[in-house]
Write an enzyme that holds these catalytic residues in place. Structure first.
Site, short mmCIF file in Angstrom:
data_model
loop_
_atom_site.label_atom_id
_atom_site.label_comp_id
_atom_site.label_asym_id
_atom_site.label_seq_id
_atom_site.Cartn_x
_atom_site.Cartn_y
_atom_site.Cartn_z
N CYS A 162 0.81 -1.22 0.00
CA CYS A 162 0.00 0.00 0.00
C CYS A 162 0.84 1.27 0.00
O CYS A 162 0.29 2.37 -0.11
CB CYS A 162 -0.93 0.01 1.21
SG CYS A 162 -1.75 -1.57 1.42
N HIS A 294 -3.61 7.92 5.28
CA HIS A 294 -3.68 6.58 4.72
C HIS A 294 -5.13 6.09 4.89
O HIS A 294 -5.69 5.53 3.98
CB HIS A 294 -2.65 5.66 5.38
CG HIS A 294 -2.50 4.36 4.68
ND1 HIS A 294 -2.20 4.27 3.35
CD2 HIS A 294 -2.65 3.07 5.11
CE1 HIS A 294 -2.16 3.00 2.98
NE2 HIS A 294 -2.43 2.25 4.03
N GLU A 305 -3.03 5.65 13.06
CA GLU A 305 -2.64 6.84 12.29
C GLU A 305 -2.99 8.12 13.05
O GLU A 305 -2.19 9.06 13.10
CB GLU A 305 -3.33 6.82 10.92
CG GLU A 305 -2.92 8.00 10.04
CD GLU A 305 -3.35 7.84 8.59
OE1 GLU A 305 -4.20 6.97 8.29
OE2 GLU A 305 -2.81 8.58 7.73
N LYS A 326 -9.95 7.62 0.34
CA LYS A 326 -10.30 6.22 0.05
C LYS A 326 -11.80 6.00 0.22
O LYS A 326 -12.36 5.07 -0.35
CB LYS A 326 -9.54 5.27 0.98
CG LYS A 326 -8.05 5.12 0.64
CD LYS A 326 -7.38 4.05 1.47
CE LYS A 326 -5.93 3.88 1.11
NZ LYS A 326 -5.05 4.95 1.63
N HIS A 331 -9.41 1.78 -1.95
CA HIS A 331 -7.98 1.59 -1.68
C HIS A 331 -7.34 0.98 -2.93
O HIS A 331 -7.57 -0.18 -3.25
CB HIS A 331 -7.82 0.67 -0.47
CG HIS A 331 -6.42 0.61 0.06
ND1 HIS A 331 -5.31 0.89 -0.71
CD2 HIS A 331 -5.94 0.30 1.29
CE1 HIS A 331 -4.22 0.75 0.02
NE2 HIS A 331 -4.57 0.39 1.24
N PHE A 390 1.24 -2.79 4.63
CA PHE A 390 1.48 -4.12 5.19
C PHE A 390 2.97 -4.39 5.04
O PHE A 390 3.60 -4.04 4.04
CB PHE A 390 0.71 -5.17 4.39
CG PHE A 390 -0.70 -5.39 4.86
CD1 PHE A 390 -1.24 -4.66 5.89
CD2 PHE A 390 -1.49 -6.35 4.25
CE1 PHE A 390 -2.55 -4.88 6.33
CE2 PHE A 390 -2.80 -6.58 4.67
CZ PHE A 390 -3.32 -5.85 5.71
#
Lengths: 402, 106
Positions: A162, A294, A305, A326, A331, A390
């Site tokens: 990501c 994010h 976050e 998003k 995403h 990730f």
């Protein structure tokens, strides 16, 4: 050291097939997420996504080209075409030998892989199309952009899940800033919305079946999207000499690794990346008006976050606007940071901060101004764009108004 | 060892199909936790036997495969999922699997 500016932007994603339509959708807080229209969708339990709709590949590419272009390559080429046209950069001679392409993507030609595994495993065929390998390889999109625009400098693909696009754009920024290249074409692309691509994500049980609602207390996971965004980064001298319009300045970049867990995010890793990008740009937290989060809409990301931003920003956290687009385009995994940089351009250039839509209820774990549901007009002098992948790989870009 | 007896005693009260489900769920969780099934007790929480969030997702996958059922579980909100699939302890997981087997194999 050179100042690095953005002189061209292009995109195709669930919100629009170009930059103006995408920015208009972000301004209106329009949702591009809807029912998936893909083969075997009835065998999926997650049936929504931010799919590029109304897209006829034959209108953009010839039959011979399409035999070589997976969907992620098509998206990248369409976005690059728009970015190059806006920039007016027409590399030739010595310059063309030094300008390259750095793209981020995670799945590569996953649709091609999916189709051909199906052909040999499910349908029992013994033969596949001769171009399966050049279609599915992760660097296909970067390579085709280099060919389409005659860019003969350093080109490669970055794959950090990501954070792929942010890592790619960060590297392009560093190459232009250091003088290694006078300009770079950069961004990211992803086309994972195929049966295998969605099925794999289903397995992790972090997907929402209803919608992407970042920071909202009732959020229940992420929603996949697809598409691409591509930019032209070049030195300020070069842009001014050409009389090119400057969309924004790329001011700083930082990347860190959590070194802790393959899927759970770490607050410290995110903090170090955010603080690092500010330091690299010579910005104080108080100067930053907008953060493109994010903001995946998972319980773990959004909580972590917000804590990281609050910790780095201190008192300034009460004033900064932070939204996750998003909620509108989904995403895009390896392409997500690239499309999300458009939200920063909207804030810096147009004074419009795109919202976090689908926001229903405040979450005490996310106590920041997440620009709920409605875009806001504001003068924003500097912005950050977060990506936390990730694997614990974090990449944060800092931009200033051009 | 005393727990083994308790487990046996509980299990003996159940029809054989359900006794079998309890043993199979315990075996799946034990394998995930890298323990002997005899070390896994009904009142144990997953944390107590060392199963983390990734281990939980793997265990649910193994349960779905073993019993041919769909487990309604979203890792983002275990509390909301609890109504359909309570993961508090080995015993609640077993009960949830028994219920899903009944519903989905009816």
């Amino acid at each position: 050291m050179h100042r690095v500016v953005i002189t061209g932007a292009g995109t195709i994603n669930a919100l629009g097939h170009d930059v103006p339509s995408t920015l208009a959708a972000m301004r209106e807080g329009r949702c591009g997420i809807g029912p998936l229209s893909i083969r075997d969708v009835d065998r999926l339990s997650v049936r929504i996504g931010g799919q590029v709709t109304g897209f006829d590949e034959a209108q953009h590419f010839s039959r011979q080209e399409l035999s070589l272009y997976d969907r992620f390559t098509q998206f990248a080429l369409i976005a690059a075409r728009e970015a190059m046209a806006q920039s007016g950069l027409a590399p030739e001679g010595e310059a063309a030998l030094r300008i390259g392409v750095v793209l981020g993507n995670s799945g590569g030609g996953l649709g091609t892989t999916d189709d051909n595994y199906r052909a040999v495993y499910e349908e029992g065929k013994s033969r596949v199309h001769p171009f399966v390998v050049p279609r599915l390889m992760n660097n296909a999109a970067a390579s085709h952009i280099s060919m389409a625009h005659g860019l003969m400098g350093p080109s490669f693909t970055v794959s950090t899940a990501c954070a792929s696009s942010n890592h790619a754009m960060g590297l392009a920024f560093q190459m232009v800033r250091s003088g290694a290249a006078p300009a770079m074409v950069t961004g990211g692309s992803e086309a994972m919305l195929c049966f295998g691509g969605v099925k794999a994500w289903e397995g992790l049980r972090v997907m929402s079946r209803r919608g992407c609602r970042p920071f909202s207390r009732d959020r229940d996971g992420m929603v996949q999207g697809e598409g691409a965004a591509v930019y032209v980064f070049e030195t300020e001298e070069s842009a001014r000499a050409r009389g090119a319009e400057i969309l924004a300045e790329v001011a700083g970049f930082a990347m860190t690794s959590d070194a802790s867990d393959i899927v759970m995010p770490s607050q410290q890793g995110a903090e170090r990346a955010i603080a690092g990008a500010l330091a690299d740009a010579g910005l104080s937290a108080g100067e930053v008006g907008y953060i493109n989060a994010h903001g995946t809409g998972t319980a773990a990301n959004d909580r972590t976050e917000c804590a990281a931003v609050a910790s780095v920003f201190g008192a300034a956290a009460e004033r900064v606007m932070i939204s996750s687009t998003k909620s509108m385009h989904g995403h895009l995994i390896g392409g997500t940071g690239a499309v999300e940089l458009l939200a920063c351009l909207s804030a810096l250039r147009d004074g419009v901060v795109p919202p976090t839509i689908g926001y229903a209820e405040a979450d005490p774990d996310c106590p920041l101004d997440v620009v709920p549901n409605v875009a806001r007009e504001a003068r924003v002098g500097a912005a950050l764009s977060n990506a936390f992948a990730f694997g614990g790989l974090n990449a944060v870009l800092a931009l200033r108004a051009g | 060892m005393q727990m083994d007896k308790t487990l046996d005693a509980d299990a003996s009260m159940l029809p054989s199909a359900h006794r079998d489900i309890g043993a199979r769920v315990t075996a799946i969780l034990a394998e995930q936790a890298m323990l002997e099934p005899s070390d896994v007790e009904p009142q144990h929480s997953l944390a107590e036997i060392g199963i983390d969030s990734l281990g939980l997702v793997e265990s649910i996958f193994a349960i779905e495969e073993a019993f041919d059922i769909q487990v309604p579980f979203n890792a983002n909100d275990p509390a909301a999922s609890a109504e359909a699939f309570d993961i508090s302890t080995v015993a609640t997981i077993t009960a949830a699997v028994e219920s899903l087997v009944r519903q989905q194999h009816a």
